[in-house]
Design a protein around this motif. Structure first.
Motif, short mmCIF file in Angstrom:
data_model
loop_
_atom_site.label_atom_id
_atom_site.label_comp_id
_atom_site.label_asym_id
_atom_site.label_seq_id
_atom_site.Cartn_x
_atom_site.Cartn_y
_atom_site.Cartn_z
N PRO A 14 44.25 33.52 36.00
CA PRO A 14 43.31 33.01 37.01
C PRO A 14 43.72 33.47 38.41
O PRO A 14 44.91 33.49 38.75
CB PRO A 14 43.43 31.50 36.86
N GLY A 15 42.72 33.86 39.19
CA GLY A 15 42.97 34.38 40.52
C GLY A 15 43.17 35.88 40.56
O GLY A 15 43.21 36.48 41.65
N GLY A 16 43.28 36.50 39.41
CA GLY A 16 43.51 37.94 39.35
C GLY A 16 42.23 38.74 39.53
O GLY A 16 41.13 38.19 39.69
N SER A 17 42.42 40.06 39.51
CA SER A 17 41.30 40.99 39.70
C SER A 17 41.26 42.00 38.57
O SER A 17 42.28 42.30 37.94
CB SER A 17 41.45 41.73 41.04
N LEU A 18 40.07 42.54 38.37
CA LEU A 18 39.87 43.54 37.32
C LEU A 18 38.64 44.35 37.66
O LEU A 18 37.67 43.80 38.20
CB LEU A 18 39.68 42.83 35.97
N ARG A 19 38.66 45.64 37.35
CA ARG A 19 37.47 46.46 37.48
C ARG A 19 37.10 47.01 36.11
O ARG A 19 37.94 47.63 35.44
CB ARG A 19 37.66 47.62 38.46
N ILE A 20 35.88 46.77 35.70
CA ILE A 20 35.39 47.31 34.44
C ILE A 20 34.35 48.39 34.72
O ILE A 20 33.72 48.39 35.79
CB ILE A 20 34.84 46.21 33.51
N GLY A 108 30.52 46.47 24.40
CA GLY A 108 31.03 45.54 25.39
C GLY A 108 32.52 45.70 25.60
O GLY A 108 33.21 46.45 24.89
N THR A 109 33.03 44.98 26.59
CA THR A 109 34.46 44.99 26.87
C THR A 109 34.90 43.55 27.12
O THR A 109 34.25 42.81 27.86
CB THR A 109 34.81 45.93 28.04
N GLN A 110 35.99 43.14 26.48
CA GLN A 110 36.45 41.76 26.53
C GLN A 110 37.25 41.51 27.79
O GLN A 110 38.23 42.21 28.08
CB GLN A 110 37.31 41.43 25.31
N VAL A 111 36.87 40.47 28.51
CA VAL A 111 37.64 39.98 29.66
C VAL A 111 38.08 38.56 29.34
O VAL A 111 37.25 37.70 29.05
CB VAL A 111 36.79 40.00 30.95
N THR A 112 39.37 38.36 29.37
CA THR A 112 39.94 37.05 29.10
C THR A 112 40.75 36.59 30.30
O THR A 112 41.65 37.31 30.76
CB THR A 112 40.84 37.08 27.85
N VAL A 113 40.41 35.41 30.82
CA VAL A 113 41.11 34.86 31.97
C VAL A 113 41.84 33.61 31.50
O VAL A 113 41.21 32.62 31.12
CB VAL A 113 40.15 34.53 33.12
N SER A 114 43.15 33.68 31.51
CA SER A 114 43.95 32.59 30.97
C SER A 114 45.33 32.60 31.58
O SER A 114 45.89 33.67 31.86
CB SER A 114 44.05 32.72 29.44
N SER A 115 45.89 31.41 31.76
CA SER A 115 47.25 31.32 32.25
C SER A 115 48.24 31.26 31.09
O SER A 115 49.44 31.23 31.31
CB SER A 115 47.40 30.08 33.14
#
Length: 115
Positions: A14-20, A108-115
């Motif tokens: 959480p709080g991170g960044s990503l470019r797809i 598709g492309t999987q984005v997972t936001v988790s601590s």
């Protein structure tokens, strides 16, 4: 019919960044609007960001101010820069036409936001 391949998904905190990215098999310069959609388990696929032409952008309220969509017609590619990611952003992300109507969906492309 254009074929679309999404890439760049990952697991982030959480709080991170990503470019797809989404690369098309043929030119996208003539496509009026391209968009990014996402689908979380057990939910419908929703449009979260779309771009009309090269610079008219629109966003769903849930991502506005955090996500930025862009397109590079010379590379037949659409990008989604995602900042300040939240756990509720976890989903499979797909790109597709918005107008004209969507064509066949990519994997598709999987984005997972988790601590």
């Amino acid at each position: 019919q254009v074929h679309l391949v999404e890439s760049g998904g990952a697991s982030v905190q959480p709080g991170g960044s990503l470019r797809i990215s989404c690369t098309a098999s043929s030119s996208i310069s003539g496509i009026y609007a391209m968009g990014w959609y996402r689908q979380a388990p057990g939910t419908q696929r929703d449009l979260v960001a779309w771009i009309i032409g090269v610079d008219a952008t629109n966003y769903a309220p849930s991502v506005k101010g955090r996500f930025t969509i862009s397109r590079d017609n010379a590379k037949n590619t659409v990008y989604l820069q995602m900042n300040d990611l939240k756990t509720e952003d976890t989903a499979v992300y797909y790109c597709n036409q918005v107008s004209p109507r969507p064509v066949s969906w990519g994997q598709g492309t999987q984005v997972t936001v988790s601590s």
